[in-house]
Design an enzyme around this catalytic site. Sequence first.
Site, PDB file in Angstrom:
ATOM      1  N   GLY A  45       0.869  -1.447  -0.113  1.00 49.76           N
ATOM      2  CA  GLY A  45       0.030   0.102  -0.189  1.00 49.76           C
ATOM      3  C   GLY A  45       0.795   0.655   0.372  1.00 49.76           C
ATOM      4  CD  GLN A  50       3.754   5.999   2.647  1.00 49.05           C
ATOM      5  OE1 GLN A  50       2.443   4.764   1.725  1.00 49.05           O
ATOM      6  NE2 GLN A  50       4.200   5.644   3.486  1.00 49.05           N
ATOM      7  CB  CYS A  92       5.408   2.542   7.223  1.00 46.37           C
ATOM      8  SG  CYS A  92       4.479   4.144   6.511  1.00 46.37           S
ATOM      9  CG  LEU A  93       6.198   0.900   1.126  1.00 48.38           C
ATOM     10  CD1 LEU A  93       5.585   1.066   0.020  1.00 48.38           C
ATOM     11  CD2 LEU A  93       7.856   0.273   1.178  1.00 48.38           C
ATOM     12  CG  HIS A 134      -0.950   1.952   7.477  1.00 51.40           C
ATOM     13  ND1 HIS A 134       0.244   1.246   7.943  1.00 51.40           N
ATOM     14  CD2 HIS A 134      -0.035   2.448   6.705  1.00 51.40           C
ATOM     15  CE1 HIS A 134       1.357   1.657   7.766  1.00 51.40           C
ATOM     16  NE2 HIS A 134       1.396   2.512   7.051  1.00 51.40           N
ATOM     17  CD  GLU A 135      -1.021   2.772   2.463  1.00 50.52           C
ATOM     18  OE1 GLU A 135      -0.576   3.791   2.795  1.00 50.52           O
ATOM     19  OE2 GLU A 135      -0.701   1.501   2.477  1.00 50.52           O
ATOM     20  CG  HIS A 138       0.358   7.065   5.101  1.00 45.97           C
ATOM     21  ND1 HIS A 138       1.503   7.402   5.733  1.00 45.97           N
ATOM     22  CD2 HIS A 138       0.456   5.711   5.134  1.00 45.97           C
ATOM     23  CE1 HIS A 138       2.235   6.747   6.017  1.00 45.97           C
ATOM     24  NE2 HIS A 138       1.519   5.605   5.710  1.00 45.97           N
TER      25      HIS A 138
HETATM   26 NI    NI Z   1       2.853   3.931   5.568  1.00 47.00          NI
END
Ligand code: NI
Length: 174
Positions: A45, A50, A92-93, A134-135, A138
């Site tokens: 995701g 991000q 998380c990226l 989660h997304e 963000h």
């Molecule tokens: Ni994340």
Amino acid sequence: MVREILIWPDPILKKTAAPVASVDDKVRKLVEDMFETMYDAEGIGLAAPQIGVLQRVIVLDTRPRQPESRPIAMINPELLELHGKTTYEEGCLSIPGEAEEVERAAVVKVRYVDPDGNEQTLVADGLLAIAIQHETDHLNGTVFVDHLSTLKRELIRKRMKRLKAERAEVRPQA
Ligand code: NI
């Protein structure tokens, strides 16, 4: 085009993203770049903030864990219903190498606009439900470490600062 993923802590990751006013080619290009960036980083995701874009756009692909799933791009996602509770060791990226258990709703109902401009409603469970929460976090300036204790969060903050310093050193000066 693969974009650079911001590493937490970063002031952009704390901001609330703005709704997309109309789904045009610019938004579709953003979605394409987000999928490329997510697959390049081997994530499931990614949210637009991000990559430094403060718009309410997320992409998801949980097929590695949920073969019945498919790649989904959500524009202006809205969580309509949350049911039950589950915990999952999230990563998380924007926080590479870290994973911690976070409690989330087990099932979500989400409304969003797809890249063709059509409104969709989806009921998701399992990893997809977790990834959607989660997304969308963000988009509201929240990352998974905000759900942890202060102690755990501050340890991760230290490690990320060290990681960022290391990356700045290896980056060419030109
Ligand atoms: Ni994340």
